[in-house]
Each structure stands twice: as C-alpha cells, then as structure tokens.
Scaffold this active site. Sequence first.
Site, mmCIF file in Angstrom:
data_model
loop_
_atom_site.group_PDB
_atom_site.id
_atom_site.type_symbol
_atom_site.label_atom_id
_atom_site.label_comp_id
_atom_site.label_asym_id
_atom_site.label_seq_id
_atom_site.Cartn_x
_atom_site.Cartn_y
_atom_site.Cartn_z
ATOM 1 N N CYS A 13 0.662 -0.814 -0.289
ATOM 2 C CA CYS A 13 0.138 0.070 -0.786
ATOM 3 C C CYS A 13 0.991 1.819 0.147
ATOM 4 O O CYS A 13 1.986 1.275 0.046
ATOM 5 C CB CYS A 13 -0.919 0.018 1.308
ATOM 6 S SG CYS A 13 0.072 0.021 2.766
ATOM 7 N N CYS A 16 3.123 1.670 2.630
ATOM 8 C CA CYS A 16 5.133 0.989 2.321
ATOM 9 C C CYS A 16 5.686 2.039 1.392
ATOM 10 O O CYS A 16 6.890 1.803 1.858
ATOM 11 C CB CYS A 16 4.454 -0.384 1.932
ATOM 12 S SG CYS A 16 3.064 -1.483 2.361
ATOM 13 N N ASP A 415 -0.829 21.905 -36.154
ATOM 14 C CA ASP A 415 0.156 22.751 -37.099
ATOM 15 C C ASP A 415 -1.095 21.984 -38.659
ATOM 16 O O ASP A 415 -1.109 21.035 -38.325
ATOM 17 C CB ASP A 415 1.781 22.178 -37.054
ATOM 18 C CG ASP A 415 2.221 21.988 -37.844
ATOM 19 O OD1 ASP A 415 2.066 23.326 -38.695
ATOM 20 O OD2 ASP A 415 3.431 21.144 -38.647
ATOM 21 N N ASP A 595 4.339 17.999 -35.340
ATOM 22 C CA ASP A 595 5.059 17.180 -35.741
ATOM 23 C C ASP A 595 6.278 16.502 -34.610
ATOM 24 O O ASP A 595 7.111 16.383 -34.809
ATOM 25 C CB ASP A 595 5.027 17.569 -36.828
ATOM 26 C CG ASP A 595 6.156 18.490 -37.349
ATOM 27 O OD1 ASP A 595 6.770 18.829 -36.637
ATOM 28 O OD2 ASP A 595 6.351 18.570 -38.606
ATOM 29 N N ASP A 599 7.811 22.360 -34.075
ATOM 30 C CA ASP A 599 6.643 22.762 -33.729
ATOM 31 C C ASP A 599 7.656 22.415 -32.052
ATOM 32 O O ASP A 599 7.236 23.444 -31.513
ATOM 33 C CB ASP A 599 5.487 22.677 -33.376
ATOM 34 C CG ASP A 599 5.058 22.519 -34.927
ATOM 35 O OD1 ASP A 599 5.002 23.991 -35.458
ATOM 36 O OD2 ASP A 599 4.622 21.683 -35.547
#
Length: 702
Positions: A13, A16, A415, A595, A599
């Site tokens: 959990c 821990c 773009d 891309d 950019d």
Amino acid sequence: MQTTEWKVEGMTCSNCALSITNYLKKEGLNNVAVNAITGEVSFADALDIEKIKKGIQQLGYKVVDENAVTITPSKTNFLHNNKQRFLFTLPVTVVLMLHMLPLHMHWLMNPWVQAIICLPVFVVGMYYFGKSAYKSLLHGSPNMNVLITVGAIASFGYSMVGAILNLGEHYLFFETTASIITLVFFGNYLEEAAIQSTQKAVKSLTATQKVMANMIAFDDQHQEQIFPIENKYLKNGDLVLIKNGEQVPADCKILWGDCSVNEAIITGEFEPITKQKKDTLIGGSTVVNGLVKAIVTAAGKDTVLANIIHLVQQAQAEKPPLQKLADRISAVFVPVVLGFALLTFIINYFLFDVSSAQAMLRGIAVLVISCPCAMGLATPAAIAVGLGRAAKLGILFKNASALETFKKIKQVVFDKTGTLTTGKFTVTEYQSDVDDITFKKMVYSLEKFSNHPIAKAITEQWKTNDFITWQKIEEIKGVGMVATDHEGNIYKVGSHKILPSIPTSEHNLYVIKNDILIGWINLADEIRPEAASVINWLHQQQIKTILLSGDSTIKCAQVAQILGIDEVYASKTPSEKLAIITSLNAAAPTAMVGDGINDAPALAKASLGISLSDAAQIAIQSADVILMNQGLKNLPMALGLGKHTYRTIKQNLFWAFIYNIVALPIAAFGLLTPTLAALAMGFSDIVLAINSVKLYVKKVTD
C-alpha cells in the site's frame, strides 16, 4: 546525477511506499520516486548502494535488481505469500468459530483449548504484521500493519487474561484474534490480485521483450551458421534472421529481404506495413509475412519498446496534484486512528457504561476497519490502467499530470504540414529563369540539409549525384535555407519571407540568387483522411479548433475551410507560434498538436503538447503526449482517456475518504464486530481496483 532504479517486492500500500520514501530521503538521496503498485523505486546520488539496499531490506522489503551489487539471495520462506498464509490460518479460524454455533462441542468451550488452537494463527500473524509494524515504527513511518497488530494483540492479550483468571466466556475473544488475522490475509491476497490486474497492459508489453532470436554467425570457413539466442544477449551490430510469424527480437535495419510487419505493439495499428532493404524494424513487432536478414541497431534497454515501457512506468510513478492531499492524510492516518481507537474505548467504557470487553471490541473494530491503503492506492491504480491502455493503443503519456490537464482543455491548436496533412508532398509545378537541370540541382543542394517535410519531398523527387558544395549553409526556422558557394554567391530557398520584396505568398517556395528571384515551386499535400472526423468530434465536445502554420494564408485557409476549423493563424515563424500559444494559453487551457520538430517550442509552451511522431523519435519529443501511429486517429482516444482516468481518480478518492469517514464511527458505536470490520477493510481496496480496471473496457470517446 546518477540515477539508480530498482524493483522492490513486498509493498502492499501507499504506507509501504511512504516508509521507503522517507528512508531514502533521510539518507540524503534526491529525485526519490516510489510506486507501490509497480514496485519501482528510483533515486539519485547514492554513495553507498549496498547500504541503501540493506536499509530497504531491513524495512521488510526485498530488492530485486539484476545490475546492482548483489546480496546472497534468501531462501523462499514457508508461508511466503498472503495466499499461503490465508490458507494456513483459515482451517484453524473455522475450528475456533465452531464454538459460536449450537453444536454442543463442550471441549471447544475450554479457554486453554481455544488458546492453543489460536496460537499458530497469532504467531503467523505477528511474524508478518507484527514484524512489519515494528520496523515501520522503528523508522518513524507507521503503516497499516500497526493497526492490525495492535488489534490482534489487544484481543489475544485480553483473552489470555480471561483464561488465566478464569473470568468466563465473556472475556474470551480468541476467535476474534484469529478472524482478524485470517481475513486481513484474505483481503491482502485479493487486493494484490486486483492491483496486479491494473498492470496488465504494461506487463503484456514487457512480455514481448523476451523472445528467442536466430543469430547469424560465420565459422572458420566463412560459412553462415544460425543458432538460437535469447534476445537479451544481443548487442549492436549482431546479425539476425527473422522468419515469417516471428517477433522482431530487437530494433534492427533490414540488410536483405522484405516483409510485412505488424507494429500494433507500438502504434496500436494492426494493419501490416511493408518493409524492405534499409528500412527499420521495431523490436517487439511481428513479421506477418516474409523472411529478412537484419543488423541490430539497438538492443535491451535501448530499444524503442524498452523506452516506451520505461516512460510509461515513470509516468505511472508520478503523483498528480490531486494525490498530494491524500498523501498528506495517509502520512498521519495511523497515529490518528490509534488515538481514535483509544478514545473509542475510553468513551464507551466510562461515558456510555459499556462493559470493558465490548468497549475493547469496539476499539479493535476501529483499528481493523480503517484503511489508509485506499487513499494511497486511489490515484496510482487508476493511472496504471489509464496509461497502460493508452500505451497499448499507441498513445504515450510522458507524465501523469497530463491526465489532469486534459479535463481543462478548451481549445486545440493544429500545425498543418504533417499534422492535418500527411506531409507527403509532390511537386505539381515550377518555373525558373535557368534551365531545368541547373534549377533542380540548385534546389536539391539547398534542401538536402533541411528536415522539413517539403524539403524532404523535393530532395526525394529531384535527387542527383551532381550537387553543389557550399562554403556555408544554414537553416532559418520557418523561413528557409541560405547558403554561400565558393565564389561568394548567396542562394536562398524558402517561403515568401525569404525575400522582403516578394509581396504575396502565391507559391510554396521561392528560389533566390544574390537577392534576385530566379524561380518558384508549388507542391501539393493531401489532407489526412481522419482529420475531418477528429475536428468534428472536437466540435461536439465544445472544444475550439485553431490552425497555426508557417504555410501561406491561401493554403491554410483552404485546409481550414475543408475541415471546418474555427480560427487560422498563417505564415508564422516558430517564434511567432510560441507567442501565439502563450497568448492562447492565457485565454484558456490549450492543447497543441504538431510534428514535434519545428513545433518543439510551441509544444513545450502549450498547456498540453501532443506530438505525431515516428516511434523511433519517442524519447526526444517536447510533447506531453505522443501519438505513435503517425496520425490523428487516436487524438479523441487520448483526450477521452485523459478525462476518464482523471474522473476515475476522483471517484476512487471519494470512495476512499467516504469509506473511512463512515466506517470509523460505525465501528466506534459497536455496529460492527472486529471480524466484519476486517472483512470490510479488505474489500475497500478491491472496490478501488475494480473501479480502476473498468478503464480497460470503458468507452471514453463519447
């Protein structure tokens, strides 16, 4: 900084994970990240790795690391997992519970018989819960096992006092001790199984990394020999033979042959792709048809698939802002519950005239029903499923914070070239004041130094071995190429901005020599087939669409009109794009899709950067999210998964808080026995895991 990455077993959990985190920070380590679900632990600047490893093991956890200094592995202990512990304690607990039934088993009423029967369960429980509780207290980070330990010791000790003083059956709660321990083991086992299912997608990716390869070697007579080898032993430069139906063992480049490859493991696209000589093969993809010989270009942790898994695991380990409140509460939860349990006993016994036995049982029920795990697991369980599903679909989130950002997005900026369009240009027309051969050679010699899609298209169509060598050449981003030959002539090719005297942008490219226009070129670029449906989906979600491009106003307007885009910014340089994104961000949370090359600054500045990328470029993008199928098709899925994963996190946190807020008073007022409280605690985490796992099949693009 040198980063160390380990796999640590035994965490159940968030407490821990918190214990390990606190220990590592006390040791002065930096960039500490601990994920309770995956078991991934990373940190930087460790001077004594061996000491750190031993310290974690002293906390009660096991370090699994193939690369670091190894410690002699410990033997597998008896009852080494929760399933085995539950199956061991269950029969004993059932026998103890029989005396509560009207079966007239008088021998079971003997307090010493009950004590002897209960003792094995108590010993196993204390060896596991007690040891963990002691170590957590020793290091100042009490975990939930402290609550279970105190509850079990209280009921067992109270029962032993009743047996020794012969106070009667109303002072005997051995069955309570056994049922608490047994049911918590059962709950832990179910919780582990449920939480492990949240890692299903990443595990399936990891499994594809381990395959056998057909390695090619040559004997003394230079005869080709082929022998099997596990792909983890491959290294760069090795030759491999990949047959029809086999998995590609590592990232390779084809030297001989051709094939059809299914790259769904990377891109989510099941349509086979044709590959031939000099093409790359991605490790983990499958050869559907064909036979090739290839050279390994990246193996092991350097492969595209390994990078994907690593980035997904990093994102899963990250804590978004929503989790920070839960973490702060979890850090003080155990001491608060211990105080509340003591207060429950005092109030019930002294103010409400409840017997000491009943007051004690109510205090124990408070201890057992409380669940700090639920608050700690609420976020990582949902993130593990959401990011895992995304990775299987070819959507890579670089950080978990992006999930929270998705819900705020009000506008998406695109773009044009390579994003809304395919980026596959063809020269449709050109005109020049010089002869064709000279003009094409001049343009090719300039454009071959650029990575822009238009430049790549021209160099592919006009490729020649007779090219000009330049004394100096540079690329002006968003404008074009400028070069100087050995005679001092200055050549330029680019948009209308390449020469201020060009008033309009009728053509894609202009070619200039010594500031005199000598020609122009027009190219055509097809719109992506999925672009219209994606734009339409965004409009249905009340999200504004914007086109931001360095291309001409005329061409941008044409694309925007065809797709129905709301707003257009054309003929913009990278710096102008950055300024526009900054302005749009100030107005409303903005995502940008590009891309990932020209950019990059704008992608990094946007509230959310989304890149369309070749899989081999994954690790170097500026974006927060990468669509690896090189298309827009998965953009709605990425947006939908982000929103629904965040929604699931909120649901999980709501359940975790409400459960504890409601459960503790119910137990304090005596409406639940410790046995039922233990059962409720165990199932609280399972509810969270099941709610998270629903993300695997949930429709998220409505």
